[in-house]
Design a protein around this motif. Structure first.
Motif, PDB file in Angstrom:
ATOM      1  N   ILE A 189      -8.056  -4.772   6.108  1.00 54.30           N
ATOM      2  CA  ILE A 189      -6.741  -5.231   5.643  1.00 54.30           C
ATOM      3  C   ILE A 189      -6.735  -5.347   4.125  1.00 54.30           C
ATOM      4  O   ILE A 189      -5.767  -4.958   3.460  1.00 54.30           O
ATOM      5  CB  ILE A 189      -6.369  -6.565   6.313  1.00 54.30           C
ATOM      6  CG1 ILE A 189      -6.096  -6.336   7.807  1.00 54.30           C
ATOM      7  CG2 ILE A 189      -5.148  -7.199   5.633  1.00 54.30           C
ATOM      8  CD1 ILE A 189      -5.789  -7.596   8.582  1.00 54.30           C
ATOM      9  N   LYS A 190      -7.816  -5.858   3.549  1.00 60.11           N
ATOM     10  CA  LYS A 190      -7.902  -5.963   2.089  1.00 60.11           C
ATOM     11  C   LYS A 190      -7.821  -4.581   1.432  1.00 60.11           C
ATOM     12  O   LYS A 190      -7.171  -4.420   0.390  1.00 60.11           O
ATOM     13  CB  LYS A 190      -9.201  -6.656   1.677  1.00 60.11           C
ATOM     14  CG  LYS A 190      -9.215  -8.160   1.878  1.00 60.11           C
ATOM     15  CD  LYS A 190     -10.449  -8.795   1.267  1.00 60.11           C
ATOM     16  CE  LYS A 190     -10.434  -8.699  -0.244  1.00 60.11           C
ATOM     17  NZ  LYS A 190     -11.567  -9.430  -0.870  1.00 60.11           N
ATOM     18  N   ARG A 191      -8.471  -3.603   2.027  1.00 59.75           N
ATOM     19  CA  ARG A 191      -8.408  -2.247   1.473  1.00 59.75           C
ATOM     20  C   ARG A 191      -6.986  -1.699   1.534  1.00 59.75           C
ATOM     21  O   ARG A 191      -6.525  -1.026   0.601  1.00 59.75           O
ATOM     22  CB  ARG A 191      -9.370  -1.311   2.230  1.00 59.75           C
ATOM     23  CG  ARG A 191     -10.839  -1.541   1.903  1.00 59.75           C
ATOM     24  CD  ARG A 191     -11.689  -0.364   2.374  1.00 59.75           C
ATOM     25  NE  ARG A 191     -11.634  -0.168   3.817  1.00 59.75           N
ATOM     26  CZ  ARG A 191     -12.441  -0.759   4.686  1.00 59.75           C
ATOM     27  NH1 ARG A 191     -13.362  -1.625   4.261  1.00 59.75           N
ATOM     28  NH2 ARG A 191     -12.344  -0.504   5.977  1.00 59.75           N
ATOM     29  N   LEU A 208       0.708  -2.290  10.145  1.00 54.34           N
ATOM     30  CA  LEU A 208       0.086  -3.113   9.107  1.00 54.34           C
ATOM     31  C   LEU A 208       0.652  -2.757   7.732  1.00 54.34           C
ATOM     32  O   LEU A 208       1.036  -3.648   6.960  1.00 54.34           O
ATOM     33  CB  LEU A 208      -1.430  -2.909   9.117  1.00 54.34           C
ATOM     34  CG  LEU A 208      -2.199  -3.609   7.993  1.00 54.34           C
ATOM     35  CD1 LEU A 208      -2.075  -5.118   8.097  1.00 54.34           C
ATOM     36  CD2 LEU A 208      -3.668  -3.172   7.997  1.00 54.34           C
ATOM     37  N   ARG A 209       0.721  -1.474   7.416  1.00 50.43           N
ATOM     38  CA  ARG A 209       1.236  -1.054   6.114  1.00 50.43           C
ATOM     39  C   ARG A 209       2.694  -1.463   5.945  1.00 50.43           C
ATOM     40  O   ARG A 209       3.117  -1.842   4.855  1.00 50.43           O
ATOM     41  CB  ARG A 209       1.083   0.462   5.955  1.00 50.43           C
ATOM     42  CG  ARG A 209      -0.354   0.899   5.764  1.00 50.43           C
ATOM     43  CD  ARG A 209      -0.467   2.416   5.644  1.00 50.43           C
ATOM     44  NE  ARG A 209      -1.847   2.810   5.358  1.00 50.43           N
ATOM     45  CZ  ARG A 209      -2.256   4.062   5.284  1.00 50.43           C
ATOM     46  NH1 ARG A 209      -1.384   5.060   5.480  1.00 50.43           N
ATOM     47  NH2 ARG A 209      -3.524   4.345   5.019  1.00 50.43           N
ATOM     48  N   LEU A 251      -4.402 -13.232   9.902  1.00 52.79           N
ATOM     49  CA  LEU A 251      -3.794 -12.006  10.410  1.00 52.79           C
ATOM     50  C   LEU A 251      -4.861 -11.108  11.027  1.00 52.79           C
ATOM     51  O   LEU A 251      -4.665 -10.532  12.102  1.00 52.79           O
ATOM     52  CB  LEU A 251      -3.072 -11.265   9.278  1.00 52.79           C
ATOM     53  CG  LEU A 251      -2.567  -9.856   9.600  1.00 52.79           C
ATOM     54  CD1 LEU A 251      -1.491  -9.903  10.679  1.00 52.79           C
ATOM     55  CD2 LEU A 251      -2.029  -9.168   8.349  1.00 52.79           C
ATOM     56  N   ALA A 252      -5.993 -11.018  10.355  1.00 52.12           N
ATOM     57  CA  ALA A 252      -7.087 -10.183  10.852  1.00 52.12           C
ATOM     58  C   ALA A 252      -7.673 -10.745  12.141  1.00 52.12           C
ATOM     59  O   ALA A 252      -7.813 -10.027  13.143  1.00 52.12           O
ATOM     60  CB  ALA A 252      -8.172 -10.056   9.779  1.00 52.12           C
ATOM     61  N   SER A 286     -10.173  -5.735  11.043  1.00 51.18           N
ATOM     62  CA  SER A 286     -11.101  -6.470  10.188  1.00 51.18           C
ATOM     63  C   SER A 286     -10.427  -6.866   8.876  1.00 51.18           C
ATOM     64  O   SER A 286      -9.568  -6.144   8.355  1.00 51.18           O
ATOM     65  CB  SER A 286     -12.343  -5.621   9.895  1.00 51.18           C
ATOM     66  OG  SER A 286     -12.046  -4.585   8.984  1.00 51.18           O
ATOM     67  N   TYR A 287     -10.831  -8.011   8.357  1.00 49.24           N
ATOM     68  CA  TYR A 287     -10.295  -8.474   7.081  1.00 49.24           C
ATOM     69  C   TYR A 287     -10.618  -7.504   5.947  1.00 49.24           C
ATOM     70  O   TYR A 287      -9.740  -7.216   5.109  1.00 49.24           O
ATOM     71  CB  TYR A 287     -10.813  -9.883   6.788  1.00 49.24           C
ATOM     72  CG  TYR A 287     -10.349 -10.451   5.462  1.00 49.24           C
ATOM     73  CD1 TYR A 287      -9.009 -10.481   5.112  1.00 49.24           C
ATOM     74  CD2 TYR A 287     -11.279 -10.966   4.555  1.00 49.24           C
ATOM     75  CE1 TYR A 287      -8.594 -11.003   3.893  1.00 49.24           C
ATOM     76  CE2 TYR A 287     -10.881 -11.495   3.334  1.00 49.24           C
ATOM     77  CZ  TYR A 287      -9.532 -11.507   3.015  1.00 49.24           C
ATOM     78  OH  TYR A 287      -9.121 -12.025   1.808  1.00 49.24           O
TER      79      TYR A 287
END
Length: 308
Positions: A254-256, A172-173, A242-243, A250-251
């Protein structure tokens, strides 16, 4: 298209082939080595020790990969050094990278992540890129050409990496980093898995991080976010897809991760730590100004990311 691309690369790298042999002393006893590795950039495996390059012979493992500037495009070398260094500063696992010169030509020297010292001996670590791991041809490395999607990649990591959390987070990163820095060439052969001595798999460090958008290459993401493959047009709904449909993360999580990475990139992209790290890695003084377009692109993307 593939044939034309191969011919173009062959013509543009004639000078690079000459540079190759300038690195090594002639030897009448050494067999003709296999020099080429896969990829668009001309590169060779070497053993790098005490600022000297050696060609591995027989079954000896190489310790580093040397990449050559293609057709005088030394800014590609400097760009990759910048992004590899930046990735390391923002806590993305990335191989140690430096610049050296053969005459006036810059070389990118990348430490191999698929090697380990065991009892004083350099040993190979088994690796497979995601095309190999999924049984796909190298011609399928791009999603748009029938290759895997991000959903396929996340699914594979859940299946083979035990426990999978760290590998999922790094994937993800890696994708967020690619979006923010403008690396549209993060395809399935640019993600690999490593297998340890006990047979356990984990995702490999990030590699081939190049700001293709700034350098004028195809700007379409190799892996789409939701249904969007233009990193400059991403919206929060794309990250929600994506989430929900691609990662099963979780969205809010991902936002974090987006928030964390954008803050780190804004902190380090033009920092004294970055400039010192690049200087230590061999970046010439006159190359820093040539990296400012890349830095401006990162700042622009990070501002957009505040709305995701």
């Amino acid at each position: 298209v593939q044939t034309e691309w191969a011919v173009t690369i062959g013509r543009n790298t004639q000078a690079a082939f000459k540079q190759r042999y300038a690195l090594f002393a002639e030897s009448q006893q050494a067999p003709n080595p296999r020099l080429s590795l896969a990829g668009a950039q001309d590169k060779i495996p070497v053993i790098w020790r005490d600022e000297t390059f050696y060609l591995p012979q027989g079954t000896a493992p190489s310790s580093h990969i040397v990449k050559f500037a293609v057709d005088g495009r030394d800014h590609v070398i400097f760009n990759e050094l910048y992004l590899n260094t930046l990735a390391a500063l923002v806590d993305i696992d990335c191989p140690s990278t430096s610049v050296r010169y053969a005459g006036r030509y810059p070389l990118l020297v990348v430490e191999r992540y698929d090697r380990a010292w065991v009892n004083g001996s350099l040993q190979r670590i088994h690796q497979e890129d995601l095309c190999q791991a999924m049984g796909m041809s190298r011609t399928q490395k791009y999603q748009e050409y029938g290759g895997p999607t991000l959903a396929d990649c996340f699914h594979l990591l859940r299946d083979v990496c035990k426990p999978p959390a760290q590998s999922l987070q790094q994937l993800l990163r890696w994708q967020i980093f690619n979006v923010l820095v403008g690396n549209s060439d993060g395809h399935a052969k640019n993600v690999s898995l490593l297998q340890d001595a006990k047979g356990k798999w984990r995702i490999a460090p990030a590699y081939d991080l190049i700001g293709t958008v700034v350098l004028g290459y195809d700007s379409r993401l190799a892996f789409s976010i939701g249904y969007q493959n233009n990193a400059m047009q991403l919206l929060s709904r794309d990250w929600k897809l994506l989430a929900e449909q691609q990662s099963q993360l979780s969205y809010p999580f991902i936002k974090r991760e987006i928030k964390r990475l954008r803050e780190l990139l804004l902190r380090f992209a033009d920092s004294k730590e970055m400039q010192q790290a690049l200087k230590d890695a061999g970046l010439p003084d006159n190359a820093w100004l040539r990296l400012q377009q890349q830095r401006h692109h990162i700042v622009k993307q990070c501002k957009k990311a505040a709305l995701w």
